[in-house]
Design a protein around this motif. Structure first.
Motif, PDB file in Angstrom:
ATOM      1  N   LEU A   1      -1.178  10.887  -7.718  1.00  0.00           N
ATOM      2  CA  LEU A   1      -0.640   9.795  -8.582  1.00  0.00           C
ATOM      3  C   LEU A   1      -0.547  10.309 -10.104  1.00  0.00           C
ATOM      4  O   LEU A   1      -1.819  10.463 -10.536  1.00  0.00           O
TER       5      LEU A   1
ATOM      6  N   THR B   1      -5.044   7.628  -2.723  1.00  0.00           N
ATOM      7  CA  THR B   1      -5.085   9.087  -3.282  1.00  0.00           C
ATOM      8  C   THR B   1      -6.293   9.510  -3.481  1.00  0.00           C
ATOM      9  O   THR B   1      -7.245   8.844  -3.868  1.00  0.00           O
TER      10      THR B   1
ATOM     11  N   THR C   1       0.756  -1.263  -0.043  1.00  0.00           N
ATOM     12  CA  THR C   1      -0.096  -0.026  -0.051  1.00  0.00           C
ATOM     13  C   THR C   1       0.910   1.364   0.028  1.00  0.00           C
ATOM     14  O   THR C   1       1.797   1.362   0.796  1.00  0.00           O
ATOM     15  N   VAL C   2       0.668   2.122  -0.884  1.00  0.00           N
ATOM     16  CA  VAL C   2       1.223   3.257  -0.903  1.00  0.00           C
ATOM     17  C   VAL C   2       0.231   4.440  -0.876  1.00  0.00           C
ATOM     18  O   VAL C   2      -0.590   4.733  -1.714  1.00  0.00           O
ATOM     19  N   GLN C   3       0.555   5.465   0.018  1.00  0.00           N
ATOM     20  CA  GLN C   3      -0.396   6.528   0.197  1.00  0.00           C
ATOM     21  C   GLN C   3       0.300   7.867  -0.141  1.00  0.00           C
ATOM     22  O   GLN C   3       1.475   8.169   0.296  1.00  0.00           O
TER      23      GLN C   3
ATOM     24  N   PHE D   1      -2.627   2.204  -4.440  1.00  0.00           N
ATOM     25  CA  PHE D   1      -2.296   3.519  -4.450  1.00  0.00           C
ATOM     26  C   PHE D   1      -3.300   4.199  -3.750  1.00  0.00           C
ATOM     27  O   PHE D   1      -4.365   4.154  -4.445  1.00  0.00           O
TER      28      PHE D   1
ATOM     29  N   GLY E   1      -8.191   6.078  -5.307  1.00  0.00           N
ATOM     30  CA  GLY E   1      -6.969   5.418  -5.604  1.00  0.00           C
ATOM     31  C   GLY E   1      -6.786   4.584  -6.716  1.00  0.00           C
ATOM     32  O   GLY E   1      -7.754   4.781  -7.696  1.00  0.00           O
TER      33      GLY E   1
END
Length: 603
Positions: free
Chosen positions: A34, A211, A28-30, A209, A195
């Protein structure tokens, strides 16, 4: 919302332990923003965000700096007046609208053309290294259908030089970048995006992701055709279809530009099929000859000759070949050998080197060329001042969008659009950032559903191979939605695409998620949906306009000065039309002045 029909959910899976697709692991990337796509458009958006104090994450499907922008060779347009002082941005806008047959978004055209002089100077400051005139000004050349010399260039490697400058600038700002990542779905409830999900193409690892802001800059869809000027694994429609599935509208999908001069595979080999011979060759005085040695553009366009609009030249070449005046390899000749040897080597170094490697000295003999699918004028319907798609938090830019080019793109305007609109979109998105992303609790559930679907796809053990289905789709589009179209052929194309969709229920994917087979299987879902949108839109537009030529409706119909929009309905694609706004008074004045290229200035 429309779901992806049987491709992922219905793919056959093996039984037993290896068929267990329920457990899912992922990273998981916050992030605040993006940016999906690492070509010129994505890079310019990211630069603007970074300079506004926002740190985006840019992701690309290939290695850093290896984006399709590098294949744009001939130049980038801006009304600098380096050689023709009477040129101006309103004339650039008038040329763009005329070439687009007046279904362009006038605001998009005005923003692009008015911004470009400053964007060129900016790129020059960032080290792009434009060719210069003897007095040190940025040099400019003719491109087809331009009233004046306004195409700035770096030999015939303009796109590569431009991306190098943008990447260098982005690196100076320490903009985070993640390479070899494919986004497979945006996480949307149809009104807002929260996301995106995808996977690492080198390891097969799943990625989420989180976002509130996603910018799509993922290219177009011209590579769906089996003769095209793109790399086979790019421009396959993923950007527009990601937006469509998230709730955005597509527009002008029927308009695909067929560049007049692609390399002929029967002469140069399958690896070179459709590869672009830059318009700069004709811009520097290259002549088109049929197999009889006739300079045939004298019959079709005696004033603008080889530098008429791309759709006009492409149809002329197609007619010469169809009527038996083509080469035995199915092309015509493009000859620059009448220019001095050193001039050709200086102005067209890449073309000279490429053909020399194939045993052809273009200073002495002609190249064999034929039309090739090159650029998609259609894409996501956006507000060009903001990049907004109508789905909260989702923006788009570059060849992923529609509006600037209308029914046919003016050569040199693709690179222009990326930086002109990219800057504006970056400015707007930066103003929307307010703290950390607010991610609903449902996002992880949606992401895990997609990951399980991807696992089923990777385990599919049917009989149909993804690469073959993509090849078959390319054949269908070239045959039924190519340079010449009619109702019967378009309907036949739709039936064949539906049959291809049904074949995906028996898909076989070999290797793991880091393999090309899996990548092609993912591409299929996007490509089939986009192909359906293209054929349906081409059927709806009952006229000929720009790159869309219907032999059963061969004339422009004033009542069709409208855009065709595509939405994702509950049971399939839904189409509607919308009128085109009027251009501003100053652009209208430039249109009425009637500026036009006179090819014979080159003689």
């Amino acid at each position: 919302m429309m779901t992806r029909l049987p491709l992922w959910e219905e793919a056959k899976t093996p039984t037993g332990p290896q068929g267990d697709v329920q457990s899912v692991e992922y990273e998981t990337v916050q992030i605040p923003v993006l940016v999906v796509g690492a070509g010129a458009a994505g890079a310019r958006v990211a630069i603007e965000l970074a300079e506004a104090g926002v740190e985006p994450l840019v992701i690309g499907k290939r290695d850093h700096g290896d984006a399709h922008t590098t294949w744009a060779a001939g130049g980038i347009n801006a009304a600098l007046g380096s050689l023709d002082s009477e040129d101006g941005w309103t004339i650039h806008a008038a040329d763009t609208l005329d070439e687009g047959h007046f279904i362009n978004d006038p605001m998009a055209v005005e923003l692009t053309t008015s911004e470009m002089p400053d964007r060129i100077r900016e790129l020059d400051e960032w080290g792009m290294g434009f060719d210069r005139t003897e007095n040190g000004r940025i040099n400019q050349r003719y491109f087809g259908a331009q009233s004046f010399r306004r195409t700035c260039f770096v030999g015939d490697r303009t796109g590569e030089a431009m991306l190098d400058a943008l990447v260098s600038k982005a690196q100076s700002l320490s903009i985070p970048y993640r390479e070899n990542v494919m986004i497979t779905r945006l996480l949307s409830d149809g009104t807002g995006v929260h996301g995106a999900v995808g996977y690492d193409m080198e390891t097969g690892e799943f990625l989420l992701f989180e976002t509130d802001h996603v910018v799509l800059a993922a290219g177009g869809y011209s590579a769906l055709y089996n003769r095209h000027s793109s790399r086979d694994d790019e421009n396959n429609g993923d950007g527009p279809v990601l937006a469509l599935e998230a709730g955005a509208s597509l527009m002008d999908i029927e308009f695909v530009q067929f560049h007049p001069t692609g390399m002929v595979e029967a002469r140069y080999g399958d690896d070179w099929a459709g590869r672009l011979v830059t318009e700069a060759v004709r811009g520097e005085g290259g002549r088109l000859l049929n197999a009889n040695g006739e300079r045939f553009m004298e019959r079709y366009s005696p004033d603008q000759m080889e530098l008429d609009a791309r759709d006009v030249v492409a149809r002329a070449i197609a007619r010469e070949i169809r009527e038996g005046r083509g080469t035995e390899n199915g092309g015509v000749y493009l000859d620059i050998s009448h220019r001095e040897d050193q001039y050709v080597k200086d102005r067209l170094p890449r073309m000279h080197e490429r053909f020399a490697e194939l045993g052809v000295d273009i200073t002495e003999e002609p190249m064999e060329v034929a039309p090739t699918a090159h650029y998609s004028m259609g894409g996501v319907d956006i507000d060009f001042e903001t990049g907004e798609t109508g789905v909260e938090g989702l923006y788009a830019v570059g060849e992923t969008v529609a509006g600037v080019h209308g029914a046919n793109r003016l050569g040199g305007n693709s690179l222009a659009e990326t930086v002109a609109i990219g800057k504006l979109v970056g400015e707007h998105v930066a103003e929307q950032i307010d703290g950390d992303p607010s991610v609903p609790t449902t996002v992880k559930t949606l992401a895990e559903r997609e990951f399980r679907s991807l696992k089923r796809l990777a385990a599919a053990d049917g009989t149909e191979r993804p690469q073959q289905l993509l090849d078959d789709l390319g054949d269908v589009l070239w045959k039924h939605a190519g340079i010449l179209r009619d109702e019967a052929s378009l309907r036949a194309g739709l039936r064949e695409v539906q049959a291809l969709r049904e074949r995906t229920a028996d898909l076989r994917v070999e290797g793991d998620r880091a393999g090309r087979d899996f990548e092609f299987a993912v591409d299929l879902a996007f490509s089939i949906t986009l192909a359906e949108a293209l054929l349906e839109s081409a059927l709806r537009r009952e006229e000929s306009r720009g790159a869309h030529y219907r032999t059963d409706y061969p004339e422009i119909d004033p009542d069709w000065q409208r855009n065709v929009l595509v939405d994702a309905g509950d049971t399939g694609l839904e189409l509607r039309t919308r009128g085109v706004p009027e251009p501003s008074e100053e652009i209208q004045e430039a249109i009425e002045e009637g500026h036009e290229l006179d090819y014979h200035h080159l003689e």
